[in-house]
Scaffold this active site. Structure first.
Site, PDB file in Angstrom:
ATOM      1  N   GLN A 239       3.578  -1.802   9.117  1.00  0.00           N
ATOM      2  CA  GLN A 239       3.323  -0.772   8.310  1.00  0.00           C
ATOM      3  C   GLN A 239       2.426   0.130   9.349  1.00  0.00           C
ATOM      4  OE1 GLN A 239       0.083  -0.121   6.804  1.00  0.00           O
ATOM      5  NE2 GLN A 239       0.499   2.222   6.125  1.00  0.00           N
ATOM      6  N   TYR A 241       0.249   3.823   9.668  1.00  0.00           N
ATOM      7  CA  TYR A 241      -0.339   5.050   9.490  1.00  0.00           C
ATOM      8  C   TYR A 241      -0.458   5.751  10.909  1.00  0.00           C
ATOM      9  CZ  TYR A 241      -2.033   3.656   5.020  1.00  0.00           C
ATOM     10  OH  TYR A 241      -2.062   3.100   3.689  1.00  0.00           O
ATOM     11  N   HIS A 364       2.212   6.119  -3.664  1.00  0.00           N
ATOM     12  CA  HIS A 364       1.139   5.098  -3.401  1.00  0.00           C
ATOM     13  C   HIS A 364       0.231   4.506  -4.285  1.00  0.00           C
ATOM     14  CE1 HIS A 364      -0.648   4.922   0.864  1.00  0.00           C
ATOM     15  NE2 HIS A 364      -1.625   4.376   0.413  1.00  0.00           N
ATOM     16  N   ARG A 367      -2.464   6.728  -5.768  1.00  0.00           N
ATOM     17  CA  ARG A 367      -3.697   6.678  -5.093  1.00  0.00           C
ATOM     18  C   ARG A 367      -3.754   7.991  -4.254  1.00  0.00           C
ATOM     19  NH1 ARG A 367      -6.453   1.693  -4.993  1.00  0.00           N
ATOM     20  NH2 ARG A 367      -6.985   1.609  -2.806  1.00  0.00           N
TER      21      ARG A 367
END
Length: 465
Positions: A239, A241, A364, A367
């Site tokens: 994953q 970001y 998310h 969140r």
């Protein structure tokens, strides 16, 4: 303080061939500690503890096991090393799990002397974990953004979905085997990317990834993993970001060469304002770092009334990531590309145009934008928009095998499960939790008259909202 960069390994074997370390026998992992109570009487046998599980819908407040519990009369010890040893089912005394002895101010802490219990359903791990984690860490895991409207909506929306079961299917057992983004999976589940797992267990990501490999499901390694991605065993996706420094983005993608898919999280231009962390002045202890990044110094600087983790992401993450960046990434790598954080069908179509192999319908876990639509409510529109062109996964709010069945019936190819597995990790019960999830799913399939996932896709459903 500065954190020294973690040097990647010179070479890395493909993920599919990565060895999985030998595991402790399941019988020794089934004994998770109960919440913060002391037992005044001899504990009931394990069979009696299973007699009163929480209803499947009551997922945010799983009760303690049905033994005679009373608040401890003495203050709890400051270290789990002060606690008496547990007894395994065979009656042999054994020490408490090693992770309960972590001594950081925000790490697991002891509550009271108690006998181990087993969870009767996946949702019960939250209450068990709360008994061994500090309040600040529990809030970091369980909390959402703002007033937590979306956090609660994820659960209430799943509870509103109703399935019409079929009967007389003539099946003795159900087979949940699946393929997710080209990866073979024993059930249509992947472990969601979750940051800083060493907060709850000293082996953190290593332990949960081993359990995922043993269960035959993909494990998604977070950019904010507290162990370097090269060390994570088993079938993994990475994953990503989007970082301000594109050179770091390129380096991370190169380091993930042995993974099976690249999951780009696109719903965090900035971190949502998570008020529990703000009130706690939450910061990482010195021994928990984002091991894949060069520095996490902001995440360790505790300031009253501020979230140090939010300060770190603000300095590291790029708020200007665009579809053009995603196109650049797709042209740079041969990974199957998964776009995580999609709620609007128009964005799902755009992901198809970029060349994504899958999208994850996700808010998310409640969140990010508070007040955003629940993931299960967004799912039908996304499925209609992309048809059969790509896989459509879903996360946010999954707490049981029945929830997985609902997501599949509504149109998902599979789901990502997050918080319940992190809570299970806190009490050293990852294998048990994944086994429970499989049992819950196969039971739900049989009760719905489905011998396989193709039959689940044919189920009728409605939303009672």
């Amino acid at each position: 303080m500065g954190i020294e960069p973690v040097a990647p390994e010179a070479e890395r074997a493909p993920r599919a061939d990565a060895p999985v370390a030998p595991r402790t026998p399941a019988s020794e992992l089934d004994a998770a500690p109960a919440p913060a109570f002391a037992l005044d009487v001899a504990p009931a046998p394990a069979s009696a503890l299973d007699a009163a599980p929480a209803p499947a819908s009551a997922l945010d407040a799983a009760p303690a096991p049905a033994s005679a519990l009373a608040p401890a009369s003495d203050p709890p010890p400051t270290s789990v090393s002060d606690r008496a040893p547990t007894s395994a089912p065979d009656g042999v005394p054994r020490p408490f799990p090693a992770q309960l002895q972590v001594g950081s101010p925000v790490g697991p802490t002891a509550a009271a002397v108690m006998e181990p219990v087993r969870a009767a359903c996946l949702a019960e791990y939250e209450a068990l974990a709360t008994g061994v984690l500090s309040g600040a860490v529990s809030d970091f895991i369980s909390g959402g953004s703002g007033a937590e409207l979306t956090l609660r909506a994820n659960r209430s929306a799943l509870d509103r979905v109703r399935i019409t079961p079929r009967v007389m299917a003539g099946a003795e057992r159900a087979d949940p085997a699946s393929r997710l983004v080209g990866t073979a999976a024993a059930m249509p589940v992947a472990v969601a990317p979750m940051a800083y797992q060493r907060l709850v267990h000293p082996e953190g990501e290593l332990e949960l990834a081993r359990a995922a490999a043993a269960a035959g499901v993909p494990y998604v390694v977070s950019t904010l993993s507290s162990y370097p991605l090269e060390k994570i065993p088993g079938e993994c996706w990475f994953q990503l970001y989007w970082l301000r420094d594109r050179r770091q983005v390129e380096a991370l993608v190169d380091r993930a060469a042995g993974c099976s898919a690249l999951v780009v999280t696109v719903d965090v231009p900035v971190m949502g304002r998570r008020l529990r962390d703000v009130r706690n002045g939450f910061a990482l202890p010195d021994d928990v770092v984002a091991a894949n990044l060069e520095t996490t110094r902001e995440a360790h600087a505790a300031v009253p009334g501020l979230s140090a983790v939010a300060a770190h992401t603000a300095s590291a993450f790029s708020p200007t990531v665009s579809w053009e960046d995603l196109e650049w990434l797709k042209n740079r790598t041969e990974f199957p590309l998964v776009v995580k954080g999609i709620l609007d069908p128009r964005d799902a179509k755009r992901a198809v145009d970029v060349g994504a192999s899958a999208v994850v319908v996700s808010n998310h876990g409640g969140r990010q934008l508070d007040g955003a639509i629940a993931s299960i409510d967004a799912l039908p529109g996304v499925v209609d928009a992309v048809g059969n062109e790509i896989d459509v996964l879903m996360d946010s709010g999954i707490r049981s095998g029945t929830d997985v069945l609902k997501a599949l019936a509504v149109g998902a190819s599979g789901v990502l499960v997050g918080r319940p597995l992190l809570w299970a990790l806190a009490v050293d019960a990852c294998d048990e939790a994944l086994g429970l999830l499989r049992t819950e799913l196969t039971d739900a399939m049989l009760l719905a008259g489905c011998a396989d996932l193709a039959a689940v896709k044919e189920l009728s459903w409605r939303n009672d909202g």
